[in-house]
Motif scaffolding. Structure first.
Motif, PDB file in Angstrom:
ATOM      1  N   GLY A  27       0.822  -1.210   0.000  1.00  0.00           N
ATOM      2  CA  GLY A  27       0.000   0.000   0.000  1.00  0.00           C
ATOM      3  C   GLY A  27       0.850   1.251   0.000  1.00  0.00           C
ATOM      4  O   GLY A  27       0.554   2.226  -0.716  1.00  0.00           O
ATOM      5  N   LEU A  28       1.923   1.254   0.793  1.00  0.00           N
ATOM      6  CA  LEU A  28       2.845   2.389   0.819  1.00  0.00           C
ATOM      7  C   LEU A  28       3.495   2.570  -0.553  1.00  0.00           C
ATOM      8  O   LEU A  28       3.597   3.702  -1.067  1.00  0.00           O
ATOM      9  N   ASN A  29       3.942   1.466  -1.163  1.00  0.00           N
ATOM     10  CA  ASN A  29       4.544   1.537  -2.502  1.00  0.00           C
ATOM     11  C   ASN A  29       3.565   2.154  -3.502  1.00  0.00           C
ATOM     12  O   ASN A  29       3.944   2.990  -4.336  1.00  0.00           O
ATOM     13  N   PHE A  39      -0.897  11.160  -9.835  1.00  0.00           N
ATOM     14  CA  PHE A  39      -2.233  10.590  -9.855  1.00  0.00           C
ATOM     15  C   PHE A  39      -2.854  10.706  -8.458  1.00  0.00           C
ATOM     16  O   PHE A  39      -2.177  11.013  -7.474  1.00  0.00           O
ATOM     17  N   ALA A  40      -4.144  10.424  -8.383  1.00  0.00           N
ATOM     18  CA  ALA A  40      -4.837  10.352  -7.094  1.00  0.00           C
ATOM     19  C   ALA A  40      -5.560   9.015  -7.050  1.00  0.00           C
ATOM     20  O   ALA A  40      -5.747   8.365  -8.082  1.00  0.00           O
ATOM     21  N   GLY A  41      -5.947   8.579  -5.862  1.00  0.00           N
ATOM     22  CA  GLY A  41      -6.567   7.267  -5.784  1.00  0.00           C
ATOM     23  C   GLY A  41      -7.366   7.042  -4.520  1.00  0.00           C
ATOM     24  O   GLY A  41      -7.424   7.893  -3.628  1.00  0.00           O
ATOM     25  N   ILE A  42      -7.968   5.843  -4.468  1.00  0.00           N
ATOM     26  CA  ILE A  42      -8.779   5.429  -3.323  1.00  0.00           C
ATOM     27  C   ILE A  42      -8.105   4.233  -2.663  1.00  0.00           C
ATOM     28  O   ILE A  42      -7.945   3.176  -3.294  1.00  0.00           O
ATOM     29  N   LEU A  43      -7.688   4.383  -1.417  1.00  0.00           N
ATOM     30  CA  LEU A  43      -7.214   3.254  -0.619  1.00  0.00           C
ATOM     31  C   LEU A  43      -8.452   2.682   0.062  1.00  0.00           C
ATOM     32  O   LEU A  43      -9.001   3.287   0.983  1.00  0.00           O
ATOM     33  N   ALA A  44      -8.898   1.528  -0.416  1.00  0.00           N
ATOM     34  CA  ALA A  44     -10.223   1.009  -0.057  1.00  0.00           C
ATOM     35  C   ALA A  44     -10.144  -0.297   0.718  1.00  0.00           C
ATOM     36  O   ALA A  44     -11.044  -1.146   0.621  1.00  0.00           O
ATOM     37  N   ASP A  45      -9.087  -0.471   1.504  1.00  0.00           N
ATOM     38  CA  ASP A  45      -8.962  -1.697   2.304  1.00  0.00           C
ATOM     39  C   ASP A  45     -10.125  -1.833   3.287  1.00  0.00           C
ATOM     40  O   ASP A  45     -10.683  -0.839   3.759  1.00  0.00           O
ATOM     41  N   ASP A  46     -10.434  -3.093   3.618  1.00  0.00           N
ATOM     42  CA  ASP A  46     -11.416  -3.376   4.663  1.00  0.00           C
ATOM     43  C   ASP A  46     -11.092  -2.613   5.939  1.00  0.00           C
ATOM     44  O   ASP A  46      -9.915  -2.359   6.236  1.00  0.00           O
ATOM     45  N   MET A  47     -12.118  -2.286   6.694  1.00  0.00           N
ATOM     46  CA  MET A  47     -11.910  -1.649   7.989  1.00  0.00           C
ATOM     47  C   MET A  47     -11.045  -2.552   8.870  1.00  0.00           C
ATOM     48  O   MET A  47     -11.247  -3.756   8.924  1.00  0.00           O
ATOM     49  N   CYS A 169      -8.382   9.417  -1.180  1.00  0.00           N
ATOM     50  CA  CYS A 169      -9.597   8.988  -0.486  1.00  0.00           C
ATOM     51  C   CYS A 169      -9.307   7.706   0.291  1.00  0.00           C
ATOM     52  O   CYS A 169      -8.646   6.792  -0.228  1.00  0.00           O
ATOM     53  N   LEU A 170      -9.829   7.631   1.513  1.00  0.00           N
ATOM     54  CA  LEU A 170      -9.747   6.422   2.327  1.00  0.00           C
ATOM     55  C   LEU A 170     -11.166   5.975   2.642  1.00  0.00           C
ATOM     56  O   LEU A 170     -11.975   6.767   3.141  1.00  0.00           O
ATOM     57  N   THR A 171     -11.487   4.727   2.365  1.00  0.00           N
ATOM     58  CA  THR A 171     -12.813   4.209   2.681  1.00  0.00           C
ATOM     59  C   THR A 171     -12.806   2.687   2.604  1.00  0.00           C
ATOM     60  O   THR A 171     -12.166   2.109   1.728  1.00  0.00           O
ATOM     61  N   GLY A 172     -13.500   2.064   3.541  1.00  0.00           N
ATOM     62  CA  GLY A 172     -13.681   0.610   3.478  1.00  0.00           C
ATOM     63  C   GLY A 172     -14.877   0.233   2.641  1.00  0.00           C
ATOM     64  O   GLY A 172     -15.086  -0.938   2.320  1.00  0.00           O
ATOM     65  N   THR A 173     -15.693   1.244   2.278  1.00  0.00           N
ATOM     66  CA  THR A 173     -16.900   1.000   1.474  1.00  0.00           C
ATOM     67  C   THR A 173     -16.958   2.013   0.333  1.00  0.00           C
ATOM     68  O   THR A 173     -17.713   2.988   0.394  1.00  0.00           O
ATOM     69  N   PRO A 174     -16.139   1.812  -0.717  1.00  0.00           N
ATOM     70  CA  PRO A 174     -16.094   2.787  -1.811  1.00  0.00           C
ATOM     71  C   PRO A 174     -17.433   2.916  -2.550  1.00  0.00           C
ATOM     72  O   PRO A 174     -17.690   3.929  -3.190  1.00  0.00           O
ATOM     73  N   MET A 175     -18.251   1.866  -2.452  1.00  0.00           N
ATOM     74  CA  MET A 175     -19.572   1.924  -3.096  1.00  0.00           C
ATOM     75  C   MET A 175     -20.566   1.208  -2.186  1.00  0.00           C
ATOM     76  O   MET A 175     -20.413   0.023  -1.900  1.00  0.00           O
ATOM     77  N   ARG A 223     -10.427   0.222 -15.910  1.00  0.00           N
ATOM     78  CA  ARG A 223     -10.086   1.655 -15.947  1.00  0.00           C
ATOM     79  C   ARG A 223      -9.712   2.171 -14.560  1.00  0.00           C
ATOM     80  O   ARG A 223      -8.762   2.957 -14.416  1.00  0.00           O
ATOM     81  N   VAL A 224     -10.442   1.739 -13.523  1.00  0.00           N
ATOM     82  CA  VAL A 224     -10.185   2.282 -12.182  1.00  0.00           C
ATOM     83  C   VAL A 224      -9.142   1.475 -11.410  1.00  0.00           C
ATOM     84  O   VAL A 224      -8.616   1.943 -10.392  1.00  0.00           O
ATOM     85  N   ALA A 225      -8.811   0.260 -11.892  1.00  0.00           N
ATOM     86  CA  ALA A 225      -7.929  -0.642 -11.139  1.00  0.00           C
ATOM     87  C   ALA A 225      -6.602  -0.003 -10.690  1.00  0.00           C
ATOM     88  O   ALA A 225      -6.191  -0.192  -9.544  1.00  0.00           O
ATOM     89  N   PRO A 226      -5.904   0.743 -11.544  1.00  0.00           N
ATOM     90  CA  PRO A 226      -4.616   1.305 -11.091  1.00  0.00           C
ATOM     91  C   PRO A 226      -4.773   2.345  -9.986  1.00  0.00           C
ATOM     92  O   PRO A 226      -3.808   2.651  -9.286  1.00  0.00           O
ATOM     93  N   PHE A 227      -5.990   2.881  -9.846  1.00  0.00           N
ATOM     94  CA  PHE A 227      -6.193   4.017  -8.941  1.00  0.00           C
ATOM     95  C   PHE A 227      -7.061   3.674  -7.729  1.00  0.00           C
ATOM     96  O   PHE A 227      -7.446   4.567  -6.981  1.00  0.00           O
ATOM     97  N   MET A 228      -7.360   2.400  -7.562  1.00  0.00           N
ATOM     98  CA  MET A 228      -8.099   1.967  -6.379  1.00  0.00           C
ATOM     99  C   MET A 228      -7.482   0.676  -5.859  1.00  0.00           C
ATOM    100  O   MET A 228      -7.406  -0.310  -6.583  1.00  0.00           O
ATOM    101  N   LEU A 229      -7.032   0.705  -4.620  1.00  0.00           N
ATOM    102  CA  LEU A 229      -6.398  -0.462  -4.009  1.00  0.00           C
ATOM    103  C   LEU A 229      -7.306  -0.974  -2.903  1.00  0.00           C
ATOM    104  O   LEU A 229      -7.554  -0.271  -1.916  1.00  0.00           O
ATOM    105  N   ARG A 230      -7.812  -2.197  -3.078  1.00  0.00           N
ATOM    106  CA  ARG A 230      -8.717  -2.774  -2.079  1.00  0.00           C
ATOM    107  C   ARG A 230      -8.259  -4.180  -1.721  1.00  0.00           C
ATOM    108  O   ARG A 230      -8.076  -5.036  -2.586  1.00  0.00           O
TER     109      ARG A 230
END
Length: 402
Positions: A27-29, A39-47, A169-175, A223-230
């Motif tokens: 995640g840090l990498n 770029f910007a992104g969503i770190l969407a790991d589980d709570m 963005c940080l969220t455990g529930t992106p959608m 399309r969103v895969a490179p910018f959202m890590l879950r």
């Protein structure tokens, strides 16, 4: 990106007081990759998987590299202010933190540029709009970013106007409900990346949600895969034992059951009348109100404001809870009790006082949140009463086991 050869491993910053797990290092990498390529992104790991510690490690690295030349603004729900402060002090004490919260915060506005991290809350954004928009930030971080899922809300519109070099963005529930919520977050992060709302709806939402278009779903995912890590707990926290769920059913007491049936019949007629007059799509409030009253009756009739309900002084659910709690405490359990209804929490509180069981409480009315959380974390009490609104997201209470 022409010479891009993959996401590189980065060394942990000095004075980082923790060890990252393998997936947290990744995640840090990833965060460093986003920053390097603007770029910007969503770190969407589980709570519970450490979104906060990954973010803090990343920001400490930015400070030590000399790139952080202005403060970072972190916006989070009110209940998470103390969590951000605690984790910063524990893991990255080199980052100095200014918390803009409470009536005294206005006296701190002129000190914003003297700190690395500025913490504020979503409810305070409209009140502090002028001062927040005056500054340029190095990072703008939205914790529990699903808060801006409605792009027309005041908070969603305001965060788009805050000036920053990088966004996260940080969220455990992106959608939570529909793809439009994902679009709203990406529209904040990288405006235009998924088109405007109408284009996104035409290309993705309608084909995927209405017609089950598998090809468009894959296209959006790619399309969103490179910018959202879950990552989920099942993916990365394999050492955790599986969660044990025990569902205890309890029959209502006779007076409770009679009240339930009376409310059910009354509300059924109201719902039918509403649907007949306005149609199903415009009767949602009446339907939800009916379900709410029935749920409250099951919890404890005294949570209802109805005169008839106040006459019923018994609750099968509350009695069962008070049978279970002493047994669990004798076994050495540390227990979280959640309820959507603050009135229910007040009733549980009365029972705990009668049974001389010590507890901490966190609701929207709790003034000293940090003290309530620390009371439980320190082991001074073994029961924590929490309202879902005040503590339903983002609280790290790993000391609890039940």
């Amino acid at each position: 990106l022409k010479n891009f050869s993959g996401i590189q491993d980065v060394a942990l910053p000095a004075n980082f007081h923790a060890e990252l797990r393998h997936y947290q290092q990744h995640g840090l990498n990833w965060l460093q990759f986003l920053r390097e390529y603007q770029f910007a992104g969503i770190l969407a790991d589980d709570m519970g998987l450490g979104k906060t510690i990954q973010t803090l490690c990343h920001l400490l690295l930015e400070k030590q590299s000399g790139r952080m030349n202005s403060p970072c603004l972190i916006i989070a729900p009110t209940s998470l202010m103390s969590n951000w402060r605690r984790e910063t002090e524990r893991f990255t004490p080199e980052l100095n933190v200014l918390t803009l919260q409470g009536t005294e915060r206005k006296q701190l506005f002129d000190k914003i540029n003297d700190y690395d991290l500025i913490l504020t809350t979503y409810p305070l954004l409209p009140r502090d709009e002028e001062i927040l928009l005056e500054h340029d930030y190095y990072y703008l971080v939205l914790d529990e970013a699903q808060t801006i899922k409605n792009p027309l809300s005041k908070a969603a519109q305001l965060v788009r106007r805050i000036k920053s070099r990088h966004r996260l963005c940080l969220t455990g529930t992106p959608m939570e409900n529909h793809l439009g919520e994902l679009w709203a977050q990406f529209d904040f992060l990288m405006p235009g990346f998924l088109g405007d709302n109408a284009t996104f709806k035409r290309l993705y939402r309608t084909p995927i949600e209405m017609h089950g278009d598998h090809e468009q779903r894959l296209r959006l995912s790619r399309r969103v895969a490179p910018f959202m890590l879950r990552r989920t707990k099942q993916d990365v926290a394999t050492e955790l034992p599986p969660k044990t769920e025990m569902i205890r059913s309890v029959p209502l007491y006779p007076k409770q059951a009679a009240l339930y049936e009376s409310i059910r019949l009354t509300m059924e007629q109201k719902v039918r009348d509403a649907i007949a007059q306005k149609g199903l799509s415009r009767s949602h409030i009446t339907i939800l109100d009916a379900l709410l009253k029935l749920r409250q009756t099951c919890c404890d009739p005294r949570t209802l404001s109805l005169k008839e309900a106040q006459k019923v002084k018994e609750s099968a659910k509350l009695d069962l809870l008070m049978d279970i709690l002493p047994e669990q405490l004798e076994e050495g359990r540390r227990i979280l009790v959640f309820s959507q209804f603050t009135r229910m929490i007040a009733l549980i509180e009365n029972e705990l006082n009668t049974a001389k069981i010590s507890y901490a409480k966190l609701t929207g009315q709790t003034k000293k949140r940090d003290e309530a959380i620390d009371l439980f974390k320190s082991g001074a009490v073994n029961v924590f009463l929490i309202s879902l609104k005040a503590g339903g997201v983002g609280l790290n209470l790993t000391e609890a086991d039940t």
